[in-house]
Design an enzyme around this catalytic site. Structure first.
Site, PDB file in Angstrom:
ATOM      1  N   SER A  12      -8.473 106.895  32.077  1.00  0.00           N
ATOM      2  CA  SER A  12      -9.323 107.673  31.184  1.00  0.00           C
ATOM      3  C   SER A  12     -10.636 107.987  31.899  1.00  0.00           C
ATOM      4  CB  SER A  12      -9.617 106.897  29.895  1.00  0.00           C
ATOM      5  OG  SER A  12     -10.506 105.817  30.153  1.00  0.00           O
ATOM      6  N   LYS A  80     -14.829  94.019  26.490  1.00  0.00           N
ATOM      7  CA  LYS A  80     -14.361  93.730  25.130  1.00  0.00           C
ATOM      8  C   LYS A  80     -12.847  93.877  24.987  1.00  0.00           C
ATOM      9  CE  LYS A  80     -15.196  98.373  23.202  1.00  0.00           C
ATOM     10  NZ  LYS A  80     -13.812  98.702  22.847  1.00  0.00           N
ATOM     11  N   ASP A  81     -12.193  94.554  25.960  1.00  0.00           N
ATOM     12  CA  ASP A  81     -10.732  94.727  25.923  1.00  0.00           C
ATOM     13  C   ASP A  81      -9.985  93.566  26.581  1.00  0.00           C
ATOM     14  OD1 ASP A  81     -11.050  97.224  24.724  1.00  0.00           O
ATOM     15  OD2 ASP A  81     -11.004  98.305  26.639  1.00  0.00           O
ATOM     16  N   THR A 122     -11.836 105.476  12.521  1.00  0.00           N
ATOM     17  CA  THR A 122     -11.966 104.435  13.540  1.00  0.00           C
ATOM     18  C   THR A 122     -10.606 103.801  13.793  1.00  0.00           C
ATOM     19  OG1 THR A 122     -13.029 102.345  14.201  1.00  0.00           O
ATOM     20  CG2 THR A 122     -12.566 102.633  11.860  1.00  0.00           C
ATOM     21  N   SER A 124     -10.550 100.677  15.127  1.00  0.00           N
ATOM     22  CA  SER A 124     -10.905  99.266  15.268  1.00  0.00           C
ATOM     23  C   SER A 124     -10.809  98.540  13.941  1.00  0.00           C
ATOM     24  CB  SER A 124     -12.333  99.152  15.823  1.00  0.00           C
ATOM     25  OG  SER A 124     -12.886  97.885  15.567  1.00  0.00           O
ATOM     26  N   ARG A 126     -12.102  95.653  13.319  1.00  0.00           N
ATOM     27  CA  ARG A 126     -13.434  95.087  13.052  1.00  0.00           C
ATOM     28  C   ARG A 126     -14.335  96.118  12.380  1.00  0.00           C
ATOM     29  NH1 ARG A 126     -18.076  95.918  15.635  1.00  0.00           N
ATOM     30  NH2 ARG A 126     -16.969  97.046  17.278  1.00  0.00           N
ATOM     31  N   ARG A 127     -14.378  97.321  12.933  1.00  0.00           N
ATOM     32  CA  ARG A 127     -15.218  98.354  12.348  1.00  0.00           C
ATOM     33  C   ARG A 127     -14.730  98.737  10.957  1.00  0.00           C
ATOM     34  NH1 ARG A 127     -15.196 101.698  18.039  1.00  0.00           N
ATOM     35  NH2 ARG A 127     -16.942 100.603  19.047  1.00  0.00           N
ATOM     36  N   LYS A 128     -13.405  98.800  10.793  1.00  0.00           N
ATOM     37  CA  LYS A 128     -12.841  99.135   9.481  1.00  0.00           C
ATOM     38  C   LYS A 128     -13.232  98.086   8.445  1.00  0.00           C
ATOM     39  CE  LYS A 128      -8.446  99.938   7.079  1.00  0.00           C
ATOM     40  NZ  LYS A 128      -6.972 100.028   7.219  1.00  0.00           N
ATOM     41  N   ARG A 144      -7.467 107.220  17.295  1.00  0.00           N
ATOM     42  CA  ARG A 144      -7.136 106.701  18.621  1.00  0.00           C
ATOM     43  C   ARG A 144      -7.331 107.796  19.665  1.00  0.00           C
ATOM     44  NH1 ARG A 144      -3.428 103.056  19.702  1.00  0.00           N
ATOM     45  NH2 ARG A 144      -4.317 103.358  21.781  1.00  0.00           N
ATOM     46  N   GLY A 145      -7.325 107.380  20.923  1.00  0.00           N
ATOM     47  CA  GLY A 145      -7.446 108.335  22.017  1.00  0.00           C
ATOM     48  C   GLY A 145      -8.667 108.052  22.867  1.00  0.00           C
ATOM     49  N   VAL A 147     -12.367 109.039  24.694  1.00  0.00           N
ATOM     50  CA  VAL A 147     -13.613 109.442  24.042  1.00  0.00           C
ATOM     51  C   VAL A 147     -13.602 110.919  23.662  1.00  0.00           C
ATOM     52  CG1 VAL A 147     -16.087 109.754  24.382  1.00  0.00           C
ATOM     53  CG2 VAL A 147     -14.996 107.633  25.128  1.00  0.00           C
ATOM     54  N   GLN A 148     -13.223 111.785  24.600  1.00  0.00           N
ATOM     55  CA  GLN A 148     -13.233 113.223  24.334  1.00  0.00           C
ATOM     56  C   GLN A 148     -12.243 113.589  23.236  1.00  0.00           C
ATOM     57  OE1 GLN A 148     -13.048 111.754  27.269  1.00  0.00           O
ATOM     58  NE2 GLN A 148     -14.397 112.737  28.758  1.00  0.00           N
ATOM     59  N   ARG A 150     -11.171 111.684  20.792  1.00  0.00           N
ATOM     60  CA  ARG A 150     -11.666 111.213  19.498  1.00  0.00           C
ATOM     61  C   ARG A 150     -12.796 112.093  18.966  1.00  0.00           C
ATOM     62  NH1 ARG A 150     -13.619 105.669  20.331  1.00  0.00           N
ATOM     63  NH2 ARG A 150     -13.187 105.889  22.558  1.00  0.00           N
ATOM     64  N   CYS A 235      -7.359  91.110  18.995  1.00  0.00           N
ATOM     65  CA  CYS A 235      -7.621  92.498  18.625  1.00  0.00           C
ATOM     66  C   CYS A 235      -7.273  92.788  17.162  1.00  0.00           C
ATOM     67  CB  CYS A 235      -6.846  93.439  19.543  1.00  0.00           C
ATOM     68  SG  CYS A 235      -5.060  93.205  19.498  1.00  0.00           S
TER      69      CYS A 235
END
Length: 302
Positions: A12, A80-81, A122, A124, A126-128, A144-145, A147-148, A150, A235
């Protein structure tokens, strides 16, 4: 070192930016390197939510295999991954200075900051979970996807906005004119940090990379990942953590949230610097005493 170091990276644009950053830092230290782009499992499946894929290290295990089979010499990851338990035969060589750890809400064109949001994107868990805790009536759609992709999906959607890591957009020079910094949302453990790993026993390679290590970031991310590890989260578990150093003290905040956002357990602790090696586990024990194990168990039994 005279050999050319082979740097494994996802393909990516953000991952390539991170790998090129490491390549440039190595070059400044007189070490030549080249990139070896690799597609991870997480990059091949752009539909399934990350938390539903059921595989820890979905973005790292392909690079692990390349590293262990000597197809590359080092791998560069968004920290974080990376699973809290590295694959056998692989060691952490360096952590670069941390960029922003914050999450931001990027608005769809024509939208702006509101007291209540109707629909947010989102991928994630966690964010959800944190969104649902703060905005119980909000609909959260999977996103998903890269950065561009998304960012484009956001503009093509009917959402109010979508959540991104500020560090990723900043590194790609894609920060929009208007967005909301979600100061109320603690980050994923090690968010904003870049990790370099290599094979254990490769002393020359380790030493070359370790020159790039930032001690403050390495300590803080270790504390956050120890917190995650002690809670036995991955995750699919909505766990947040942030450690910050000020003088000779470490300030830590962490939480775990049920996926539906209804139950949030939090901890906030201060440690002396000499306690850093046990700080993450100690903070996790505080949450476990409050009932965090019940949330983890309920997620596992789903």
């Amino acid at each position: 070192m005279k050999k050319i170091l082979r740097i494994g990276t996802r393909d990516s644009q953000l991952a390539l930016w991170q790998a090129n950053t490491v390549k440039d830092l190595l070059a400044a230290a007189g070490i030549e390197a080249e990139l070896v782009p690799v597609k991870s499992e997480g990059d091949l499946d752009l539909v399934t939510p990350l938390y539903a894929m059921g595989v820890e290290g979905v973005f790292t295990k392909t690079l692990d295999a390349y590293l262990l089979s000597d197809k590359i010499d080092i791998a560069v990851h968004s920290m974080k991954d990376v699973p809290t338990q590295l694959a056998q035969g692989i060691v952490q060589a360096a952590v670069l200075p941390r960029a922003s750890y914050k999450d931001i809400l990027v608005f769809r064109s024509g939208k702006e900051r509101q007291e209540q949001y109707d629909k947010i994107g989102t991928g994630s868990i966690r964010r959800k979970a944190m969104l649902l805790h703060r905005y119980p009536d909000c609909t959260v759609d999977n996103l998903r996807g890269n950065v561009q992709t998304r960012l484009q999906k956001l503009q093509d959607s009917d959402w109010d906005g979508a959540i991104f890591a500020e560090a990723g957009l900043s590194r790609m020079n894609l920060l929009p004119d208007t967005y909301e910094v979600l100061d109320w949302m603690l980050p994923a453990p090690a968010q904003g940090a870049i990790m370099i790993v290599c094979r254990s026993g490769e002393e020359d390679t380790f030493n070359a990379c370790h020159k790039l290590d930032n001690e403050v970031t390495a300590i803080c991310t270790r504390i956050e990942r120890d917190f995650l590890k002690t809670l036995m989260g991955g995750c699919s578990t909505p766990i947040s953590a942030l450690a910050q150093i000020d003088g000779d003290q470490i300030f830590f905040e962490g939480n775990i949230c049920s996926p539906d956002g209804k139950e949030l357990l939090e901890t906030s602790k201060t440690f002396a610097m000499h306690e850093w090696q046990t700080a993450g586990a100690d903070a996790a024990q505080d949450l476990l005493a409050k009932g965090a194990g019940r949330i983890v168990e309920a997620i596992r039994n789903k």
